[in-house]
Design an enzyme around this catalytic site. Structure first.
Site, PDB file in Angstrom:
ATOM      1  N   SER A 152    -115.884  92.323 -36.941  1.00  0.00           N
ATOM      2  CA  SER A 152    -116.571  93.356 -36.170  1.00  0.00           C
ATOM      3  C   SER A 152    -115.622  94.059 -35.211  1.00  0.00           C
ATOM      4  O   SER A 152    -114.602  93.505 -34.791  1.00  0.00           O
ATOM      5  CB  SER A 152    -117.720  92.738 -35.370  1.00  0.00           C
ATOM      6  OG  SER A 152    -117.214  91.934 -34.315  1.00  0.00           O
ATOM      7  N   HIS A 206    -116.314  94.700 -32.160  1.00  0.00           N
ATOM      8  CA  HIS A 206    -116.406  93.994 -30.877  1.00  0.00           C
ATOM      9  C   HIS A 206    -115.336  92.908 -30.783  1.00  0.00           C
ATOM     10  O   HIS A 206    -114.595  92.834 -29.795  1.00  0.00           O
ATOM     11  CB  HIS A 206    -117.799  93.385 -30.719  1.00  0.00           C
ATOM     12  CG  HIS A 206    -117.952  92.541 -29.489  1.00  0.00           C
ATOM     13  ND1 HIS A 206    -118.127  93.084 -28.230  1.00  0.00           N
ATOM     14  CD2 HIS A 206    -117.931  91.183 -29.319  1.00  0.00           C
ATOM     15  CE1 HIS A 206    -118.215  92.098 -27.346  1.00  0.00           C
ATOM     16  NE2 HIS A 206    -118.097  90.946 -27.976  1.00  0.00           N
ATOM     17  N   THR A 207    -115.231  92.075 -31.814  1.00  0.00           N
ATOM     18  CA  THR A 207    -114.227  91.007 -31.805  1.00  0.00           C
ATOM     19  C   THR A 207    -112.826  91.579 -31.931  1.00  0.00           C
ATOM     20  O   THR A 207    -111.886  91.096 -31.285  1.00  0.00           O
ATOM     21  CB  THR A 207    -114.501  90.009 -32.943  1.00  0.00           C
ATOM     22  OG1 THR A 207    -115.829  89.492 -32.815  1.00  0.00           O
ATOM     23  CG2 THR A 207    -113.515  88.858 -32.909  1.00  0.00           C
ATOM     24  N   GLU A 246    -108.910  95.080 -39.178  1.00  0.00           N
ATOM     25  CA  GLU A 246    -109.780  95.736 -40.158  1.00  0.00           C
ATOM     26  C   GLU A 246    -111.215  95.516 -39.698  1.00  0.00           C
ATOM     27  O   GLU A 246    -111.741  94.407 -39.788  1.00  0.00           O
ATOM     28  CB  GLU A 246    -109.549  95.145 -41.546  1.00  0.00           C
ATOM     29  CG  GLU A 246    -110.356  95.810 -42.641  1.00  0.00           C
ATOM     30  CD  GLU A 246    -110.129  95.158 -43.989  1.00  0.00           C
ATOM     31  OE1 GLU A 246    -111.117  94.981 -44.720  1.00  0.00           O
ATOM     32  OE2 GLU A 246    -108.977  94.818 -44.301  1.00  0.00           O
ATOM     33  N   CYS A 290    -118.731  96.256 -44.791  1.00  0.00           N
ATOM     34  CA  CYS A 290    -118.288  97.187 -43.753  1.00  0.00           C
ATOM     35  C   CYS A 290    -118.335  98.630 -44.233  1.00  0.00           C
ATOM     36  O   CYS A 290    -118.395  99.555 -43.423  1.00  0.00           O
ATOM     37  CB  CYS A 290    -116.889  96.825 -43.266  1.00  0.00           C
ATOM     38  SG  CYS A 290    -115.649  96.747 -44.566  1.00  0.00           S
TER      39      CYS A 290
END
Length: 505
Positions: free
Chosen positions: A235, A237-238, A257, A291
């Site tokens: 993600s 966020h991470t 990625e 994704c």
């Protein structure tokens, strides 16, 4: 649960870390993996703590010199043996992936096949992108070589727990790096079974190490001074968190990625069912957990668009969903966890509260399962649409009046992974190619379609300009340029100001 599943499930704590060629019990907290469909426990073990992670990195560092100095042929032999074992164990590994992710068996078989194909593609990419070349330069030779970074940390995602980490591990090992692999805590079993195949393939001790666990394990690995780079799929966020954690360390190679808020533009509907099929594949394959899935479906206003949406909604409502091994086979299974299901339902409710109109309500038929039905919501009239990647079977519809407006809407995102166009007008596609801010731009093909022989990645919040797939070779080795001459002679013409016509002493 079938007898086969009960026989294979790992139902008690066990040695789940692979460090220096040995399976070890972690020193961290105990955690478990549940079947997304039944919530029954599939796997349990102790996570790697800081001490375990440090040990794994030290093992990788100690193994690096010998592995890097081995010939390409020697490294390729081990990797090709791994591919042969994948072929031999294709069905059992696919079943494990299906149990952990809830993806249908037909889909996980293709995932393992992609893992097998990655070996040949990576060999080709290594030689094409980072191989050895030389160019004559007068009395010397300009030579380009590539050298491995050293110890690379590989962070794997849960949506393709076999294929996507494999797409980093294989090129990293091929280039001569050693690896510390931290899979998603939501798919630990797939990682364990995959590393067992590497062990059978003869990977030398310390060259590939496995550390299991969640955020604490990941942060400990990213903070290790012994790693020379970090390859991440997951993600935004991470990914942003890891980018901040490694800030001020330009000596460490970081490849991110991440996800996307991808738009599929439906401009022309010549064959309605063909377009509907493309849109279904783009939005709902893998329960929307790719994704590259289309999060935004841009549909032209008018009767043609209205008819398309009616058919799209009807086909989505009729999609067969269910357990991975059901017959007839389902199109999609559950999302990865109950928590993920709850987040998706909350996202739908949020969009409805903002003014969205539900065309097909996403539901959770069984509160004890992470299975969701497909959802479609028209957000055309929402003034400020959240720019988020809702990772599940929910697609937002936006109506537009002309192609110029569609292009503008498609680019209204901080992400830049994928965009697609359904149209038979080549000029429109050429315009999209010029104006799109995305690493993947498809024409009359599902957004989720991609080639392993091409780069895979995006711009903006979708990555940091290090695309994977065929281009993964680029960040698994660094270039070394040399000017070489076997014999040194004095040049016939000297630089101005230099003279060897000196008085004898």
């Amino acid at each position: 649960m079938s007898q086969h599943v009960m026989f294979n499930a790992v139902l008690s704590s066990h040695p789940a870390l692979f460090i220096q060629g040995e399976w070890r019990i972690g020193n961290g907290v105990s955690f478990e993996k549940q079947d997304p469909m039944s919530q029954q426990r599939l796997w349990q073990a102790r996570a790697a703590d800081h001490t375990d992670v440090t040990l794994a990195c030290h093992a990788a560092r100690a193994a690096f010199p010998a592995w890097a100095r081995a010939s390409l042929e020697q490294r390729a032999t081990v990797i090709q043996q791994f591919a042969a074992l994948l072929e031999q164990h294709k069905q059992s590994l696919a079943r494990t992936i299906s149990l952990e992710t809830s993806k249908p068996y037909w889909e996980t078989l293709t995932e393992v096949q992609a893992m097998i194909g990655k070996v040949a593609i990576s060999l080709q990419a290594y030689q094409t992108r980072t191989g050895h070349s030389q160019t004559p330069m007068g009395d010397s030779m300009s030579v380009l070589r590539h050298r491995p970074h050293g110890v690379l940390a590989v962070f794997g995602p849960y949506n393709f727990p076999g294929h996507l980490p494999n797409g980093h591990i294989v090129p990293a090992l091929l280039a001569g790096n050693t690896v510390v692999f931290k899979p998603s805590e939501l798919t630990p079993w797939t990682a364990e079974e995959t590393v067992k195949l590497w062990q059978q393939a003869g990977i030398p001790d310390g060259v590939l190490n496995l550390v299991q666990g969640g955020r604490e394990t990941g942060e400990a690995l990213a903070a290790q001074p012994d790693i020379d780079g970090l390859l991440f799929t997951g993600s935004a966020h991470t990914g942003y968190h890891l980018h901040r954690q490694l800030a001020g360390q330009p000596e460490k190679m970081l490849a991110l990625e991440m996800g996307g808020n991808n738009a599929l533009i439906v401009e022309q509907v010549k064959d309605r069912d063909a377009v509907v099929n493309l849109a279904i594949q783009s939005a709902f394959i893998s329960a929307g957990q790719r994704c590259t899935c289309s999060r935004r479906l841009l549909v032209k206003t008018g009767a043609e668009g209205d008819a398309f949406l009616l058919r799209f909604t009807a086909v989505a409502q009729a999609l067969r969903i269910g357990r991975w091994d059901e017959q007839p086979a389902p199109f999609m299974g559950a999302v990865i966890s109950s928590q993920a299901a709850e987040r998706m339902l909350a996202a739908q409710q949020h969009l409805l509260l903002l003014g969205g109109e539900s065309l097909l309500n996403m539901t959770r038929p069984d509160s004890q399962s992470a299975l969701l039905t497909p959802g479609i919501i028209d957000i055309t009239n929402i003034s400020e649409v959240p720019d988020e990647e809702y990772f599940g079977p929910l697609v937002s519809v936006i109506r537009y009046t002309d192609f110029t407006e569609a292009l503008k809407i498609a680019n209204q995102t901080r992400f830049g992974l994928a965009v697609g166009l359904v149209s038979e007008d080549r000029q429109q596609f050429e315009q999209l190619l010029l104006e799109a801010r995305a690493g993947i731009v498809n024409w009359n093909k599902p957004l989720t379609g991609a080639s392993s022989a091409a780069p895979f990645g995006g711009v903006g919040a979708s990555g940091n300009h290090r695309p994977s797939a065929f281009y993964a070779a680029d960040y698994c080795a660094w270039p070394m340029a040399s000017l070489e001459c076997e014999h040194l002679t004095l040049p016939a013409t000297l630089s101005p100001g230099i003279s060897f016509d000196l008085p004898k002493v």
